[in-house]
Design an enzyme around this catalytic site. Structure first.
Site, PDB file in Angstrom:
ATOM      1  N   HIS A  25       0.944  -1.207   0.156  1.00 29.54           N
ATOM      2  CA  HIS A  25       0.357   0.071  -0.131  1.00 29.54           C
ATOM      3  C   HIS A  25       0.721   1.211  -0.195  1.00 29.54           C
ATOM      4  CE1 HIS A  25       0.179  -1.317   3.982  1.00 29.54           C
ATOM      5  NE2 HIS A  25       0.292   0.993   4.261  1.00 29.54           N
TER       6      HIS A  25
ATOM      7  N   HIS B 220       3.838   7.233   3.634  1.00 31.45           N
ATOM      8  CA  HIS B 220       5.113   5.929   3.599  1.00 31.45           C
ATOM      9  C   HIS B 220       4.834   5.330   2.555  1.00 31.45           C
ATOM     10  CE1 HIS B 220       1.939   4.115   6.801  1.00 31.45           C
ATOM     11  NE2 HIS B 220       2.283   3.131   5.557  1.00 31.45           N
TER      12      HIS B 220
ATOM     13  N   GLU C 251       8.004   1.051   4.914  1.00 33.66           N
ATOM     14  CA  GLU C 251       7.058  -0.253   5.938  1.00 33.66           C
ATOM     15  C   GLU C 251       7.651  -0.926   4.914  1.00 33.66           C
ATOM     16  OE1 GLU C 251       2.927  -0.057   6.275  1.00 33.66           O
ATOM     17  OE2 GLU C 251       3.166  -1.356   8.019  1.00 33.66           O
TER      18      GLU C 251
END
Ligand code: CO
Length: 134
Positions: free
Chosen positions: A7, A79, A130
């Site tokens: 994502h 992020h 991430e």
């Protein structure tokens, strides 16, 4: 090491109005809000054919999103999340290569119930990364 983009996360000042904007103006499928106290955020996911966009708003005291929104009051990209097959193996290889893992260096359980960790943006050209084990 890296698999798919899991994502892309956007910090937003108001989760409800951002969800409405994505749902109504962009015609997207948006999940119901979820609160993640251990991460200091509330989230919804915009579900796309090839990936997801995570809309993030601050939750509670000391939210990691609050400082970001102070610098970017209308919101912004926060992020990008890449998938990895083995997060501990990935972490050890990254640390051996000089990258910094945020927090205590151990994975936490993320928004999808899977282990995640974050890499220092200064080690990756200004973007917070991430990693999520899938
Ligand atoms: Co994320």
């Amino acid at each position: 090491m890296l698999g798919r983009v899991n994502h892309i996360a956007l910090a937003v000042p108001d989760l409800e109005s951002a969800a409405v904007r994505y749902r109504e103006t962009l015609g997207a499928t948006v999940t119901e809000p979820d609160t993640l106290p251990e991460h200091g955020v509330r989230v919804v996911f915009v579900e796309l054919e090839n990936t997801k966009v995570e809309l993030l708003a601050p939750y509670g005291e000391g939210s990691p999103i609050a400082a970001f929104l102070e610098k970017n009051p209308s919101g912004g990209m926060h992020h990008i999340c890449y998938e990895v097959a083995d997060i501990l193996h990935a972490r050890d290889a990254l640390v051996a290569g000089g990258a910094r893992v945020l927090g205590d260096g151990n994975p936490k359980i993320g928004a999808h119930g899977k282990p995640v960790l974050f890499l220092h943006p200064k080690d990756f050209f200004g973007t917070l990364i991430e990693l999520e084990q899938v």
